[in-house]
Design an enzyme around this catalytic site. Structure first.
Site, short mmCIF file in Angstrom:
data_model
loop_
_atom_site.label_atom_id
_atom_site.label_comp_id
_atom_site.label_asym_id
_atom_site.label_seq_id
_atom_site.Cartn_x
_atom_site.Cartn_y
_atom_site.Cartn_z
N GLU A 76 0.84 -1.20 0.00
CA GLU A 76 0.00 0.00 0.00
C GLU A 76 0.88 1.25 0.00
O GLU A 76 1.83 1.37 0.78
CB GLU A 76 -0.89 -0.02 1.24
N LYS B 24 -9.64 2.46 -2.61
CA LYS B 24 -10.05 1.87 -1.35
C LYS B 24 -11.43 2.36 -0.92
O LYS B 24 -11.69 3.56 -0.91
CB LYS B 24 -9.02 2.20 -0.26
N CYS C 98 -5.15 -2.38 2.79
CA CYS C 98 -5.02 -2.18 4.23
C CYS C 98 -6.08 -3.01 4.97
O CYS C 98 -6.26 -4.18 4.71
CB CYS C 98 -5.11 -0.70 4.57
#
Length: 541
Positions: A271, A346, A397
């Protein structure tokens, strides 16, 4: 506080400590199977107000142990003094404890006011509130009870029907049966039936799990490839320093070139490994011209290595009239001069890390941990990446802790899950170990392998059974190449989602309604005698 109340408080706290220690990195998983027994002893015969109080104390203690790592990023990266950094942790522990307290209260209330035994009402109510916590109020399904069993591979395979919520229900049922067998005298029929049911369930689940693991292992693979997990180990304190960018990019460039020589079919960076804006030139502000140079360098790297690269990077975004950023994953192929094949933004952002919930109220008191970008803007669409004949579902994440988000990617056709993350915030605390355990359950539920690549670790390959392989140590730079194969398996949970938990939620509401309208027992006003171990309705608890 009377000596009797002090004893009960001590038992409630002990119950919470045992539950907290069941999770990584303490990993005393067996404690989860008996952690609630002291709490059940404490609440027996107590008023419903005190049932809630003791259950809340237990949940608060459990969450203190489970979430002790929260002050670390606040202190290290948000410049909050440690004596103040503990307050957000205490606040979150207190909020999450409400869910478990409501679950215990609801299970006890329904059991007392109806003829339904607590060995049934407790697991159902607990599951209902875990599912509720996944979505309300701030989407934080961290360390659901079922995760404590992540290493018991044969036992947890039935999660492909129920999700992790079913494992949580089994653990609560186990606790309730242990309590009944040890402490409930004179209820032999309940003891016999509940113990027999538990024994049959445990045998059936283990037998099914052993068969299922062997079945998947021996099933022919649809395809396979070699994936290079690049763990750059870039210090969080330097990650966004422009002066450090040439060095950090050089790390990933060198590791990628070496991985290509070692036969990798896909190279995965963590990430935000690309600590610059990777977007078309016409989207760059003039002051970010240097970022365009790194974009060109990365595209050239893919072309020269002749292998696709999957990586994370920030991206400019505009929503509701304001300028912000996406937390984005890109796939760059080796076609032509290097081309961007796809990207994913995300969807599930980290509360207080990537955005501040209820900023109008809490923003005055709380700063974000993430530096440099302001509040991030959530993505809206799940995107699958096509690589070497496989469709990749991307999780950035802590998206890996959301069961339904993951299963929807698999339901769309994902053959392999790729979780890119940066856990450098948490040091060597329990957090990286906890999120790895939660990610492993996603593969159990969907029977899809997961490649997890973290900046400072823990990177790993997770098999469809939930077995964690090729795990890297924390804070060590290097590249691990793993063989990933996938099979055309779609589980019941993948197709129907949280149906089991939703049924438990509905049953809990129905049970509460029934209990509320149920005629009060004639013995309700009789005070329970501890030595006789009876409840308010005159029957042993």
């Amino acid at each position: 506080m009377s000596s009797n109340n002090a004893t009960r408080a001590a038992l409630a706290v002990a119950s919470g400590l045992a539950m907290g220690l069941a999770f990584p990195k303490f990993d005393y998983g067996l404690l989860a199977w008996v952690a609630l027994v002291p709490l059940f002893y404490v609440i027996e015969g107590e008023s419903m107000r005190l049932v809630f109080r003791w259950a809340y104390l237990q949940g608060f203690a459990a969450n203190i142990v489970s979430l002790y790592w929260i002050p670390i990023p606040l202190h290290d990266f948000a410049d909050v003094r440690m004596e103040f950094a503990i307050f957000p942790m205490l606040l979150l522990a207190g909020i999450v404890a409400i869910n478990s307290a409501v679950a215990i209260w609801a299970g006890e209330f329904v059991a007392r006011r109806t003829r339904i035994p607590a060995v049934i009402t407790m697991p159902v109510a607990w599951t209902a509130l875990e599912w509720f916590r996944t979505y309300v109020p701030a989407s934080f399904p961290w360390n659901l009870l079922g995760y404590a069993a992540y290493r018991n591979l044969e036992l947890i395979q039935f999660a492909e029907f129920t999700g992790v919520y079913g494992v949580s229900a089994l653990i609560v049922f186990f606790n309730a049966v242990v309590y009944v067998v040890i402490f409930r005298r004179g209820v032999y029929r309940l003891q016999t039936v509940s113990l027999s049911a538990l024994t049959a369930m445990m045998i059936a689940f283990v037998a099914f799990g052993a068969w299922r693991i062997n079945n998947i292992k021996n099933a022919p693979a649809t395809g396979s490839f070699k994936v290079a997990m690049v763990q750059g180990n870039i210090p969080q304190s330097l990650k966004w320093d422009p002066k450090f960018l040439p060095e950090s990019y050089g790390v990933y460039q060198d590791e990628t070139a070496d991985a290509a020589k070692r036969g990798a079919d896909l190279v995965v960076w963590p990430e935000a490994a690309a600590a610059f804006l990777f977007q078309p030139d016409d989207q760059y502000p003039a002051e970010l011209a240097s970022d365009a140079e790194y974009r060109t360098a990365l595209l050239t790297l893919a072309k020269n290595t002749r292998e696709p690269i999957l990586f994370g990077a920030p991206a400019l975004a505009r929503a509701d009239g304001r300028l912000g950023f996406y937390n984005r994953a890109y796939l760059v192929s080796a076609n032509g001069q290097g081309e961007v094949d796809a990207h994913y933004d995300k969807i599930e952002l980290v509360p207080f890390g990537e955005y501040v919930p209820a900023r109008a109220i809490l923003g005055f008191f709380v700063n974000k941990v993430v530096n440099g970008f302001g509040d991030l803007i959530p993505g809206t669409e799940q995107t699958l990446f096509d690589v070497k004949g496989a469709k990749l579902g991307i999780l950035i994440c802590y998206e890996s802790i959301f069961p339904d988000l993951t299963r929807r990617e698999v339901n769309k056709g994902a053959d392999v899950l790729v979780n890119i993350t940066n856990d450098a915030w948490y040091g060597e605390s329990s957090a990286p170990y906890q999120v790895l355990a939660m990610a492993a359950m996603r593969s159990v539920e969907t029977k899809v392998p997961m490649v997890r690549v973290a900046n400072t670790g823990i990177s790993a390959l997770i098999e469809p059974s939930g077995r964690i392989k090729n795990r890297t140590p924390l804070f060590k730079r290097g590249t691990e190449i793993v063989d990933v194969s996938w099979r055309p398996v779609r589980t019941f949970y993948t197709m129907v989602g949280d149906l089991f938990a939703e049924i438990c939620f509905a049953l809990t509401l129905i049970g509460l309604l029934m209990a509320w309208q149920w005629p009060r027992p004639a013995t309700l006003e009789v005070k329970p005698v501890r030595s006789r171990r009876v409840t308010a309705n005159g029957r042993p608890h």
